[in-house]
Design an enzyme around this catalytic site. Structure first.
Site, PDB file in Angstrom:
ATOM      1  CG  ASP A  66      -1.876   1.002   1.273  1.00  8.99           C
ATOM      2  OD1 ASP A  66      -1.908   1.923   0.421  1.00  8.99           O
ATOM      3  OD2 ASP A  66      -2.445   1.500   2.296  1.00  8.99           O
ATOM      4  NE  ARG A 124      -7.585  15.011  -8.337  1.00  5.48           N
ATOM      5  CZ  ARG A 124      -7.084  16.227  -7.956  1.00  5.48           C
ATOM      6  NH1 ARG A 124      -6.665  17.054  -9.026  1.00  5.48           N
ATOM      7  NH2 ARG A 124      -6.570  16.553  -6.523  1.00  5.48           N
ATOM      8  CE  LYS A 125      -8.413   5.095 -12.704  1.00  7.22           C
ATOM      9  NZ  LYS A 125      -9.750   4.560 -12.753  1.00  7.22           N
TER      10      LYS A 125
END
Lengths: 156, 156
Positions: A66, A124-125
């Site tokens: 993550d 934005r990803k």
């Protein structure tokens, strides 16, 4: 390595994260770097990061993938604009979706290598694929979607 | 609650896990219980379990969903056989796949409630859906595939 890690460019407000914040004394303080078109981070689990004795806890594996990927997303966004990470405006990302496949038990006691590559940058990803290896064997695979933090949160 | 948590039935060898082991002094020591057909666990993050100030670290959220679901898988396997959790042969599960969608920032400072329900039990595999809520709002959703630990690992 003398180069700064991605996480070392984060301002203080963004450096409190348990996974990657250089200012979180209790945290993992992971460090991520470019290695060609991939990014890499190395982490040595503590003896108590165990699942069953001898193997690494799956939640730690998810955490490493993550945070390495949110750092990778930021670095990739700068690179896509051909900008250094200390230039304005800043890019910071949070995780929208995290998928981890645990392929085999991860041995505890050796350094873990987390690698990520960008699958897609779209608006934005940033979408990434990751691996976590021990002793040269891939023990887990990750797929992460990170999204750029809204501007109004950046001003804090 | 005076009833024993799922994790309290694990033998010592299986109670070392950073996420749910009652014998891991450094760990999260989560406790999971039945609530009708769902399972529930409540966890109070520490102040250092932060992402950005004021919000819970995503790796902790993944960890809570992960360990609550492996516990749920064991409990569901016993229930499917109409057996108590202290009867033989024992069921222990590990995570094969973990997917977490982060729907909104999770506030730090309030107890988190993790709930899971079984989607499918198929052979040695249990598939579950989970939610993580704060202040009654679902902040993250999880989907977990857990697999029963092979018998030869159970003998340790």
């Amino acid at each position: 390595m003398t180069e700064k890690a991605f996480q070392d460019y984060y301002p203080d407000h963004w450096s409190q994260c348990y996974g990657c914040g250089r200012l979180n004394a209790h945290g993992l303080q992971i460090k991520s770097f470019w290695d060609g078109d991939e990014t890499v981070s190395t982490f040595q689990p503590k003896p108590y990061h165990t699942a069953v004795p001898g193997y690494v806890y799956g939640g730690l594996i998810a955490s490493l993938i993550d945070c390495h990927c949110t750092g990778t997303a930021a670095a990739a966004a700068y690179r896509a604009e051909d900008r250094a990470m200390d230039t304005e405006p800043p890019f910071r990302f949070v995780t929208a979706a995290l998928h981890v496949d645990y392929l085999k038990p991860t041995p505890l006691g050796v350094p873990l290598e987390i690698r990520a590559s960008v699958e897609e940058i779209k608006g934005r990803k940033v979408v990434m694929n990751a691996t976590l290896s021990a002793d040269g064997l891939v023990c887990a695979r990750g797929h992460v979607v990170a999204v750029q933090v809204p501007d109004h949160m950046m001003s804090k």
